[in-house]
Write an enzyme that holds these catalytic residues in place. Sequence first.
Site, mmCIF file in Angstrom:
data_model
loop_
_atom_site.group_PDB
_atom_site.id
_atom_site.type_symbol
_atom_site.label_atom_id
_atom_site.label_comp_id
_atom_site.label_asym_id
_atom_site.label_seq_id
_atom_site.Cartn_x
_atom_site.Cartn_y
_atom_site.Cartn_z
ATOM 1 C CB CYS A 28 49.698 41.241 52.708
ATOM 2 S SG CYS A 28 48.245 40.508 53.539
ATOM 3 N NE ARG B 289 50.873 42.531 47.075
ATOM 4 C CZ ARG B 289 50.799 41.849 46.063
ATOM 5 N NH1 ARG B 289 51.311 42.177 44.679
ATOM 6 N NH2 ARG B 289 50.725 40.418 45.978
ATOM 7 C CD1 TRP C 8 42.167 43.633 51.656
ATOM 8 C CD2 TRP C 8 42.185 41.326 51.924
ATOM 9 N NE1 TRP C 8 40.917 43.032 51.253
ATOM 10 C CE2 TRP C 8 41.000 41.890 51.328
ATOM 11 C CE3 TRP C 8 42.403 40.001 52.164
ATOM 12 C CZ2 TRP C 8 39.970 40.930 51.062
ATOM 13 C CZ3 TRP C 8 41.283 38.995 51.956
ATOM 14 C CH2 TRP C 8 40.137 39.710 51.567
ATOM 15 C CG ASN D 58 50.689 38.035 50.459
ATOM 16 O OD1 ASN D 58 49.615 37.768 50.659
ATOM 17 N ND2 ASN D 58 51.069 38.311 49.259
ATOM 18 N N GLY D 59 49.344 35.520 52.417
ATOM 19 C CA GLY D 59 49.026 34.288 52.078
ATOM 20 C C GLY D 59 48.044 33.627 53.163
ATOM 21 C CD GLU E 70 35.266 46.594 33.997
ATOM 22 O OE1 GLU E 70 34.870 45.561 34.398
ATOM 23 O OE2 GLU E 70 36.121 47.030 34.341
ATOM 24 C CE LYS F 21 36.734 48.769 37.367
ATOM 25 N NZ LYS F 21 36.796 47.448 36.834
ATOM 26 C CD GLU G 18 36.334 47.186 40.946
ATOM 27 O OE1 GLU G 18 36.916 46.636 41.715
ATOM 28 O OE2 GLU G 18 36.393 47.354 39.883
ATOM 29 C CG HIS H 27 12.550 36.985 31.150
ATOM 30 N ND1 HIS H 27 11.279 36.400 30.812
ATOM 31 C CD2 HIS H 27 13.289 37.321 30.270
ATOM 32 C CE1 HIS H 27 11.504 36.410 29.392
ATOM 33 N NE2 HIS H 27 12.551 36.874 29.044
ATOM 34 C CE LYS I 125 45.712 46.521 39.952
ATOM 35 N NZ LYS I 125 44.515 46.727 39.128
HETATM 36 C C1 F6R Z 1 37.883 44.803 39.132
HETATM 37 C C2 F6R Z 1 39.320 44.025 39.398
HETATM 38 C C3 F6R Z 1 39.364 42.539 39.685
HETATM 39 C C4 F6R Z 1 40.285 41.732 38.995
HETATM 40 C C5 F6R Z 1 40.050 40.413 39.460
HETATM 41 C C6 F6R Z 1 41.221 39.698 38.597
HETATM 42 O O1 F6R Z 1 38.621 46.069 38.853
HETATM 43 O O2 F6R Z 1 40.412 44.467 39.359
HETATM 44 O O3 F6R Z 1 37.916 42.248 39.480
HETATM 45 O O4 F6R Z 1 39.945 42.017 37.585
HETATM 46 O O5 F6R Z 1 40.712 40.325 40.771
HETATM 47 O O6 F6R Z 1 42.441 40.058 38.647
HETATM 48 P P1 F6R Z 1 43.728 39.440 37.729
HETATM 49 O O7 F6R Z 1 43.491 40.106 36.419
HETATM 50 O O8 F6R Z 1 44.978 40.144 38.269
HETATM 51 O O9 F6R Z 1 43.769 38.043 37.670
#
Ligand code: F6R
Length: 612
Positions: free
Chosen positions: A2, A27, A77, A103-104, A485, A489, A492, A508, A607
């Site tokens: 959050c 966040r 969140w 937050n937590g 990756e 992308k 998400e 397979h 994030k």
């Molecule tokens: C995907 C993304 C997440 C972060 C993951 C790790 O686009 O942003 O998969 O890569 O949550 O986050 P960090 O790098 O902050 O530990």
Amino acid sequence: MCGIMGCVGKPDAREIILNGLARQEYRGYDSAGIALRCPDGVRNIKIVGRVSELAKLIEERAAECDGAASGIGHTRWATHGGVTVTNAHPHESSDGMITLVHNGIIENAREIRADLEAKGITFVTETDTESPCQLLANIYDGDALAAMSALCNSLTGAFALVIMFRDRPGEIWCARKGSPLVVATADGASYCASDPTALLEYTHDLFFMEEGEIALLSVDGCRFFSFDGERAGKEPIRLNWDSVMADKGQFEHFMRKEIEEQPDVLRLTIDSYTAVTSVDMEKSLKLPDGLMKRIRRVQLVACGTSHYATLAAKDIIESLDDSLDIRVEVASEYRYRNIPGGGDTLAVFVSQSGETADTLAAARLARAKGSHCVAITNVRGSTIDREVEHTLLSLAGPEIGVAATKTFTAQIALLALLALHLTKERGVLSARDEARLIGGMRLLPAQMQSLLEREPEIKALAEKYSGSKGYFFIGRRECVPLTMEGALKLKEIAYLPSEAYAAGEMKHGPIAMLDEKLAVVALVPEGDLREKTLSNVEECRARNAPIILLVTEGDAEAREFASDVVFIPRTERELFSFVGVIPLQLFAYHTAKTLGRDIDMPRNLAKSVTVE
Ligand code: F6R
């Protein structure tokens, strides 16, 4: 997960808090609220929805909020309890004494609730946060520090708490265990936030709260205490980020802006960690003399996109040195397994935010096993930066879009340079390979730029295929991390089913899924694996799947194998990720845009993942 913002001592506290929440909305963004200390009491305004909607509501009720020089705000969140106005923060104790944001996750919330309900206190929300709020009101007898101490020592789980006491105007109290919180003082006011970018408009000198720390914010500054109430000294950390770096500028989305920034980020990283044709990491990474020679095991640990950066790094390290036992692990698994460690192990923890709960827990485990630990993070002062002995800072600047883009390339760049440093110190890196890879890296920013300029082509492809029922991303060796990756992308930000496979694995099992509605994106750069990968592509084409091929410029023959082709500049084999990722990022971006998705704040995500 959050976002928290607090301010004390400013007549425009309302705008400051709203602005800080807007900056941290990535966040968490299912609901938002702000509590302002007005002359006639605390005004608590909450909504389900975005900060912009909260701002509108507050505007309508502006007259009620006049004269507020302090307040606390929150973007949520949801973890415990549905997304409702009642469950949104700030929360208030039944007697109105405490107003609190969190937050937590409070793990003993249920027990606290049961105890307090037995004493006749009525809870009104479904959240874990209401427990510390009611508990603090129950403990408080006029001594705020003693009450904060007692509260913090009775909570289990993770928390960043920001609190106003009704009878203590001019004070905001904060506490941190497990979830990030940063505080600062400037021009007769004090501030707190979850994320440093929210405070850069006011000051660059920030106090990152430590585990087990309480802070008192007032117009006189910030004072710090341990959870036992002992006064603690603390020096600010200067963060040299510019607040405009956290603005969208001319771009419609942060994600698009951050994709565009990658050539500059790479240039800066290369300039900062290399001399002309050699790696130069000694100044930034002061490991014990001779350590690299003694290292037998390398462990690369991270989550999500950062994990894919470590997979790319594994390929680079093993291409230079086959005498090392290299393990790549997702942090959420590493922390619960009995993975070897010790003085012959170099464990590298990669986290953009530096706050990811699983990565932090994994790093603590490796440290306990006596491994030599290095953190790679984008945020100076973050928990991982402070907890792990050695940090390499990625120089991407603030990343606001929830989907990681520029920090991915910055991480691979740093990991590639770390690979050169490691193998050079071990005496296995030839001068030729060092010059070849550094020379190759220096070409990358211009090559990435040339791909960015071909955005209209990728946009057209994204639109053409946006009706697909799903996507497969396939490739071999250095391309495998990128397939992951690319697929992540799309998942998400476009919410589309997408799978990543080593091309040789398709037959397979997964090939059974293919038909004309499932698009296959195949990464086939020139080199020793081109023919083999093209055979796998042929197998997919034979099942009627439309094929989008990413191939090296000049590979005209590839057109025969594909419905569409994207040409990629020629790089050193180990450096393909840097160019290959740009079309994949743009493809996901334009697919999401075509489908009308909320690109910078995709549903269900946040994030910074500060819970397990
Ligand atoms: C995907 C993304 C997440 C972060 C993951 C790790 O686009 O942003 O998969 O890569 O949550 O986050 P960090 O790098 O902050 O530990």
